[in-house]
Design a protein around this motif. Structure first.
Motif, short mmCIF file in Angstrom:
data_model
loop_
_atom_site.label_atom_id
_atom_site.label_comp_id
_atom_site.label_asym_id
_atom_site.label_seq_id
_atom_site.Cartn_x
_atom_site.Cartn_y
_atom_site.Cartn_z
N VAL A 177 0.83 -1.20 0.00
CA VAL A 177 0.00 0.00 0.00
C VAL A 177 0.87 1.26 0.00
O VAL A 177 0.57 2.24 -0.70
CB VAL A 177 -0.97 -0.02 1.21
CG1 VAL A 177 -1.66 1.32 1.38
CG2 VAL A 177 -1.99 -1.13 1.05
N THR A 178 1.95 1.23 0.77
CA THR A 178 2.86 2.38 0.83
C THR A 178 3.46 2.68 -0.54
O THR A 178 3.50 3.84 -0.97
CB THR A 178 3.98 2.13 1.86
OG1 THR A 178 3.40 1.97 3.14
CG2 THR A 178 4.97 3.26 1.90
N CYS A 179 3.89 1.65 -1.23
CA CYS A 179 4.47 1.85 -2.56
C CYS A 179 3.41 2.28 -3.57
O CYS A 179 3.67 3.13 -4.43
CB CYS A 179 5.17 0.57 -3.03
SG CYS A 179 6.69 0.24 -2.13
N ALA A 180 2.21 1.73 -3.47
CA ALA A 180 1.16 2.08 -4.42
C ALA A 180 0.67 3.51 -4.22
O ALA A 180 0.36 4.21 -5.19
CB ALA A 180 -0.01 1.11 -4.29
N LYS A 181 0.58 3.96 -2.99
CA LYS A 181 0.07 5.30 -2.68
C LYS A 181 1.16 6.37 -2.68
O LYS A 181 0.85 7.55 -2.60
CB LYS A 181 -0.61 5.30 -1.31
CG LYS A 181 -1.80 4.38 -1.21
CD LYS A 181 -3.01 5.06 -1.75
CE LYS A 181 -4.22 4.16 -1.50
NZ LYS A 181 -5.44 4.77 -1.93
N GLY A 182 2.43 5.96 -2.71
CA GLY A 182 3.52 6.92 -2.70
C GLY A 182 3.80 7.50 -1.32
O GLY A 182 4.31 8.61 -1.21
N TRP A 183 3.46 6.79 -0.29
CA TRP A 183 3.73 7.25 1.08
C TRP A 183 5.21 7.15 1.38
O TRP A 183 5.98 6.56 0.63
CB TRP A 183 2.94 6.44 2.09
CG TRP A 183 1.45 6.59 1.99
CD1 TRP A 183 0.75 7.57 1.36
CD2 TRP A 183 0.48 5.69 2.52
NE1 TRP A 183 -0.59 7.36 1.46
CE2 TRP A 183 -0.79 6.21 2.19
CE3 TRP A 183 0.53 4.51 3.25
CZ2 TRP A 183 -1.97 5.58 2.56
CZ3 TRP A 183 -0.64 3.89 3.62
CH2 TRP A 183 -1.88 4.43 3.28
N THR A 219 7.34 3.98 7.10
CA THR A 219 6.71 2.66 7.11
C THR A 219 7.71 1.60 7.53
O THR A 219 7.40 0.73 8.35
CB THR A 219 6.15 2.32 5.71
OG1 THR A 219 5.21 3.33 5.35
CG2 THR A 219 5.49 0.97 5.70
N CYS A 272 10.82 1.54 -2.88
CA CYS A 272 9.87 1.12 -3.92
C CYS A 272 10.45 1.40 -5.30
O CYS A 272 10.96 2.48 -5.56
CB CYS A 272 8.55 1.88 -3.77
SG CYS A 272 7.76 1.66 -2.18
#
Length: 134
Positions: A46-52, A57, A133
């Motif tokens: 989720v972090t990589c997909a959302k760019g957080w 993380t 990522c």
């Protein structure tokens, strides 16, 4: 003829409670490992997909990994104390008495804790070794 000892209701209830706790103890190590696995891989995805921020993380997951290792260590120590081969002198627990079954469940929980500990370490390695990522 000698009269066999018939267990009282209180003895049966105590033995049942101990065995029930032993059966739960067997599942705690692998359960901690499974939850740790799902949270680590899910949160990184989720972090990589959302760019957080991957570093925040990663720090949180390293702390979660330390907690998971501590929890599994506690379960393993508790299982070791239940098994306690140095006290019984029989690491295999070959008998068919209730006490031998109780020691065997401790042995099984201890071994599952070791496997779970190794699993958490291997799930945590990418958090430390992989840069981010891509």
């Amino acid at each position: 003829m000698s009269e066999e000892h018939q267990p009282r209701r209180e003895e049966d209830a105590k033995e049942f409670a101990e065995e029930q706790a032993s059966l739960f103890k067997i599942t705690f190590g692998p359960l901690i490992w499974a939850v740790h696995f799902v949270v680590c891989y899910g949160l990184v995805a989720v972090t990589c997909a959302k760019g957080w921020d991957i570093f925040a993380t990663r720090l949180g997951l390293v702390l979660l990994s330390a907690l998971a290792l501590g929890g599994i260590g506690w379960v393993g120590w508790s299982a070791w104390r239940q098994w306690n081969p140095s006290r019984t002198g029989d690491p295999m627990n070959r008998g068919s008495r209730a006490e031998d079954r109780h020691h065997f469940l401790g042995h099984a929980a201890f071994l599952l804790s070791i496997i779970s500990l190794i699993g958490v370490v291997f799930v945590s390695m990418p958090l430390i070794l992989i840069g981010g990522c891509q």
